[in-house]
Design a protein around this motif. Structure first.
Motif, mmCIF file in Angstrom:
data_model
loop_
_atom_site.group_PDB
_atom_site.id
_atom_site.type_symbol
_atom_site.label_atom_id
_atom_site.label_comp_id
_atom_site.label_asym_id
_atom_site.label_seq_id
_atom_site.Cartn_x
_atom_site.Cartn_y
_atom_site.Cartn_z
ATOM 1 N N ARG A 73 0.836 -1.201 0.000
ATOM 2 C CA ARG A 73 0.000 0.000 0.000
ATOM 3 C C ARG A 73 0.866 1.245 0.000
ATOM 4 O O ARG A 73 0.379 2.354 -0.009
ATOM 5 N N ILE B 240 2.872 3.989 -1.365
ATOM 6 C CA ILE B 240 2.943 4.643 -2.677
ATOM 7 C C ILE B 240 4.089 5.637 -2.706
ATOM 8 O O ILE B 240 4.352 6.308 -1.700
ATOM 9 N N SER C 134 3.961 12.608 12.713
ATOM 10 C CA SER C 134 2.651 11.983 12.759
ATOM 11 C C SER C 134 2.067 11.870 11.349
ATOM 12 O O SER C 134 2.142 12.819 10.567
ATOM 13 N N GLY C 135 1.531 10.707 11.045
ATOM 14 C CA GLY C 135 0.866 10.520 9.748
ATOM 15 C C GLY C 135 1.804 10.292 8.577
ATOM 16 O O GLY C 135 1.380 10.233 7.427
ATOM 17 N N SER C 136 3.109 10.131 8.849
ATOM 18 C CA SER C 136 4.060 10.001 7.734
ATOM 19 C C SER C 136 4.170 8.563 7.237
ATOM 20 O O SER C 136 4.871 8.294 6.260
ATOM 21 N N GLY C 137 3.518 7.620 7.914
ATOM 22 C CA GLY C 137 3.493 6.248 7.402
ATOM 23 C C GLY C 137 4.319 5.269 8.219
ATOM 24 O O GLY C 137 4.752 4.237 7.699
ATOM 25 N N LYS C 138 4.516 5.551 9.503
ATOM 26 C CA LYS C 138 5.352 4.670 10.329
ATOM 27 C C LYS C 138 4.725 3.281 10.468
ATOM 28 O O LYS C 138 5.394 2.262 10.303
ATOM 29 N N GLU C 139 3.419 3.270 10.724
ATOM 30 C CA GLU C 139 2.782 1.952 10.875
ATOM 31 C C GLU C 139 2.754 1.216 9.541
ATOM 32 O O GLU C 139 2.989 -0.001 9.477
ATOM 33 N N LEU C 140 2.534 1.954 8.485
ATOM 34 C CA LEU C 140 2.517 1.328 7.157
ATOM 35 C C LEU C 140 3.883 0.691 6.864
ATOM 36 O O LEU C 140 3.962 -0.432 6.354
ATOM 37 N N ASP D 274 3.827 1.341 19.036
ATOM 38 C CA ASP D 274 3.673 2.691 18.503
ATOM 39 C C ASP D 274 3.663 3.678 19.665
ATOM 40 O O ASP D 274 3.178 3.359 20.743
ATOM 41 N N VAL E 10 0.747 12.233 5.223
ATOM 42 C CA VAL E 10 -0.146 11.523 4.294
ATOM 43 C C VAL E 10 -1.548 11.374 4.893
ATOM 44 O O VAL E 10 -2.549 11.438 4.180
ATOM 45 N N ARG E 11 -1.614 11.242 6.223
ATOM 46 C CA ARG E 11 -2.952 11.131 6.813
ATOM 47 C C ARG E 11 -3.754 12.389 6.544
ATOM 48 O O ARG E 11 -4.937 12.337 6.226
ATOM 49 N N GLU F 188 -5.000 12.379 3.071
ATOM 50 C CA GLU F 188 -6.186 11.515 2.964
ATOM 51 C C GLU F 188 -7.436 12.267 3.427
ATOM 52 O O GLU F 188 -8.478 12.238 2.767
HETATM 53 N N1 LIG Z 1 3.631 6.025 1.265
HETATM 54 C C1 LIG Z 1 2.331 5.913 1.508
HETATM 55 N N2 LIG Z 1 1.499 5.453 0.554
HETATM 56 C C2 LIG Z 1 0.179 5.343 0.782
HETATM 57 N N3 LIG Z 1 -0.422 5.640 1.937
HETATM 58 C C3 LIG Z 1 0.356 6.069 2.937
HETATM 59 C C4 LIG Z 1 1.771 6.234 2.783
HETATM 60 N N4 LIG Z 1 2.274 6.680 3.955
HETATM 61 C C5 LIG Z 1 1.233 6.791 4.797
HETATM 62 N N5 LIG Z 1 0.078 6.430 4.193
HETATM 63 C C6 LIG Z 1 -1.266 6.414 4.786
HETATM 64 O O1 LIG Z 1 -1.352 7.516 5.668
HETATM 65 C C7 LIG Z 1 -2.067 7.159 6.833
HETATM 66 C C8 LIG Z 1 -1.173 7.368 8.055
HETATM 67 O O2 LIG Z 1 -0.129 6.397 8.019
HETATM 68 P P1 LIG Z 1 0.389 5.681 9.349
HETATM 69 O O3 LIG Z 1 -0.733 5.375 10.276
HETATM 70 O O4 LIG Z 1 1.276 4.570 8.941
HETATM 71 O O5 LIG Z 1 1.238 6.896 9.946
HETATM 72 P P2 LIG Z 1 1.984 7.004 11.334
HETATM 73 O O6 LIG Z 1 3.258 7.710 11.043
HETATM 74 O O7 LIG Z 1 2.070 5.645 11.964
HETATM 75 O O8 LIG Z 1 0.984 7.940 12.138
HETATM 76 P P3 LIG Z 1 0.967 8.257 13.725
HETATM 77 O O9 LIG Z 1 2.256 8.928 14.054
HETATM 78 O O10 LIG Z 1 -0.176 9.205 13.888
HETATM 79 O O11 LIG Z 1 0.770 6.955 14.434
HETATM 80 C C9 LIG Z 1 -2.491 5.714 6.685
HETATM 81 O O12 LIG Z 1 -3.813 5.643 6.196
HETATM 82 C C10 LIG Z 1 -1.512 5.181 5.645
HETATM 83 O O13 LIG Z 1 -2.064 4.123 4.911
#
Ligand SMILES: Nc1ncnc2c1ncn2[C@@H]1O[C@H](COP(=O)(O)OP(=O)(O)OP(=O)(O)O)[C@@H](O)[C@H]1O
Length: 481
Positions: A136, A138, A167-173, A236, A351-352, A355
């Motif tokens: 997922r 991108i 925050s929201g940069s995709g760490k969990e992804l 997390d 990215v969040r 979205e």
């Molecule tokens: N490279 C990417 N391509 C597609 N979607 C992404 C990408 N990076 C992040 N997202 C989407 O953005 C949203 C936030 O990502 P995620 O939860 O992984 O961020 P996080 O850094 O863990 O956030 P937090 O710090 O708030 O826990 C999710 O819906 C995720 O699918």
């Protein structure tokens, strides 16, 4: 087809024999060596599914072999055997490219688990899983390409990873991606938000409990460690762990064993740990908020996620991917100037936030065609202390209102603003009045941050755990609840 072959390197004859017998009983072929020299020449001649080496050898350190094999390009997993209590050696070996480590005295059950995991890598099972992973993630920017390469490399090791990023940069992804490409892909991935668990429940949540261990423990329950057994446990917001829990977690990670509350014995767990935080953990160590030993354990390898504003080249692809996910392929599009407007925005919520912006814009858009006027980009505000100065100036919200016949935006959530009191006036019911004030402030913070709890908590100067608790107490729901 011949059995996978393992190379064992240990100068202690007894231990070497024990390892050989265990591996042979697993149906594997074994070569053994007592010195680095012998091991090097065997490694040059044959392909191994795993190399298992002691750290101290008569003619050098096992670490040298780890480095040589990592540099050989053969991709052979190497595991090191470390002396009891020398956690530092394990960390050094993992950093040097070891796939995993096992402590002396060698527990045979743990050895078997580790060997099976290494075999899956060598068989290419991970490559088959990993290569075809339905990613997922991108983006084609240089930052994303480098991130992908790092993820592929990290997926082949057991080394604990610490993921940093806003925050929201995709760490969990990214953590999910590492798991999906690893030999653990068929086992669970468990993500835990350490900031959201009340302190009193932490031990039970992490390690589980036996029936009758405390009032209310009507059934035996597994904790996160047991639930993630064989797979990956993502911690997390790890900086939010209270100090007392940090001690227990360190023990569990080091010993690879946990004890349920009320149990008399420990049970082995095979869990890969990935931690994430948007805070500066090293700084938390300096201020005494985070234990140095745990930091050292979790932070073996660091994976830094770039903020969205540093990879704006990916914006078009990301927007496309997000719209496809929200509406189905080809059902939505960006009108003239929309991409430029998005590119000029700093996206503090990454990215969040993108979205959320697109989801909201879709609600205003006619037939899925998003126009500049459908975007409501906020004025940038600091996310956390010290970060705001790195942000680019924000775009003012576009002035064009949506046409009257456009799809209605979702109705705003009811906000019972507290009745303003005159300077001499007193509330007739103080607790109720204070509740109203609190609810109003929390709701405003949540709306300003598009319901990003981490950012809302930062705005209000409280922890995410406190925010969640207050939301629950005041019955405040987020759209995704
Ligand atoms: N490279 C990417 N391509 C597609 N979607 C992404 C990408 N990076 C992040 N997202 C989407 O953005 C949203 C936030 O990502 P995620 O939860 O992984 O961020 P996080 O850094 O863990 O956030 P937090 O710090 O708030 O826990 C999710 O819906 C995720 O699918």
């Amino acid at each position: 087809m011949s059995a996978p072959r393992i190379l064992v390197l240990d100068d202690e004859a007894d231990l070497r024999e024990l390892l050989e017998i265990t591996l042979l009983k697993m149906g594997l072929d074994v070569d053994s060596a007592a010195t680095l020299r012998q091991a090097r020449s065997l490694f040059d001649e044959r392909d191994y599914a795993l190399v298992l080496t002691d750290m101290r050898l008569p003619d050098g350190l096992g670490l040298e072999l780890v480095r040589e094999i990592a540099a050989s390009g053969k991709g052979t997993p190497v595991a090191v055997i470390t002396a009891y209590g020398s956690a530092e050696n394990a960390v050094v070996a993992l950093k040097a490219g070891a796939f995993d480590y096992i402590a002396k005295p060698v527990a045979l059950d743990a050895l078997r688990v580790m060997v099976r995991s290494a075999l899956k890598l060598s068989e290419g099972a991970a490559a088959a899983d990993g290569g075809a992973v339905d990613s997922r993630m991108i983006g084609h920017s240089p930052a994303m390409q480098s991130l992908r390469a790092q993820i592929a490399r990290l997926a082949r090791s057991m080394a604990p990873i610490s993921i940093t990023g806003e925050s929201g940069s995709g760490k969990e992804l990214a953590a999910r991606e590492i798991h999906a490409q690893s030999s653990r892909a068929s086992k669970p991935f468990v993500a835990v938000n350490c900031g959201a668990i009340p302190e009193t429940l932490m031990e039970a949540e992490f390690f589980g409990y036996r029936k009758g261990a405390f009032t209310g423990a009507a059934e035996e329950r597994d904790g996160f460690f047991q639930a993630a057994n064989g797979g990956t446990l993502m911690l997390d917001e790890v900086a939010d762990l209270p100090l007392a829990m940090q001690v227990k977690l360190l023990r569990a990670i080091q010993e690879r064993r946990v004890r349920k509350i009320g149990a008399t014995s420990e049970e082995p767990v095979d869990v890969r740990i990935i931690s994430a935080t948007h805070q500066d953990l090293a700084r938390c160590v300096e201020t005494g908020k985070f234990r140095q030993d745990l930091f050292y354990r979790l932070n073996v390898i660091e994976l830094a996620l770039p903020p969205l504003r540093e990879r704006m080249d990916d914006l078009a692809l990301l927007a496309d991917g997000i719209l496809n996910r929200l509406t189905g392929p080809g059902q939505a599009s960006l009108g003239p100037g929309v991409l430029e407007a998005l590119k000029a925005y700093s996206f503090p919520g990454n990215v969040r936030e993108l979205e959320n912006v697109l989801e909201r814009a879709l609600a205003f858009a006619n037939d899925g065609a998003i126009q500049v006027g459908d975007l409501s980009l906020k004025a940038a505000r600091p996310v956390e202390g010290g970060r705001s100065e790195t942000m680019t100036p924000a775009v003012a919200p576009a002035p064009v209102p949506p046409p009257v016949e456009a799809v209605q935006a979702p109705p705003p959530r009811p906000m019972a603003a507290p009745v303003a009191l005159g300077p001499a006036e007193l509330p007739s019911n103080l607790p109720e009045y204070l509740e109203q004030v609190e609810r109003d402030i929390i709701q405003r913070a949540l709306q300003q941050t598009q319901f990003n709890r981490t950012q809302a908590a930062a705005l209000l100067g409280i922890s995410v755990r406190q925010l969640r608790y207050q939301m629950q107490k005041l019955d405040i729901c987020a759209p995704d609840d």
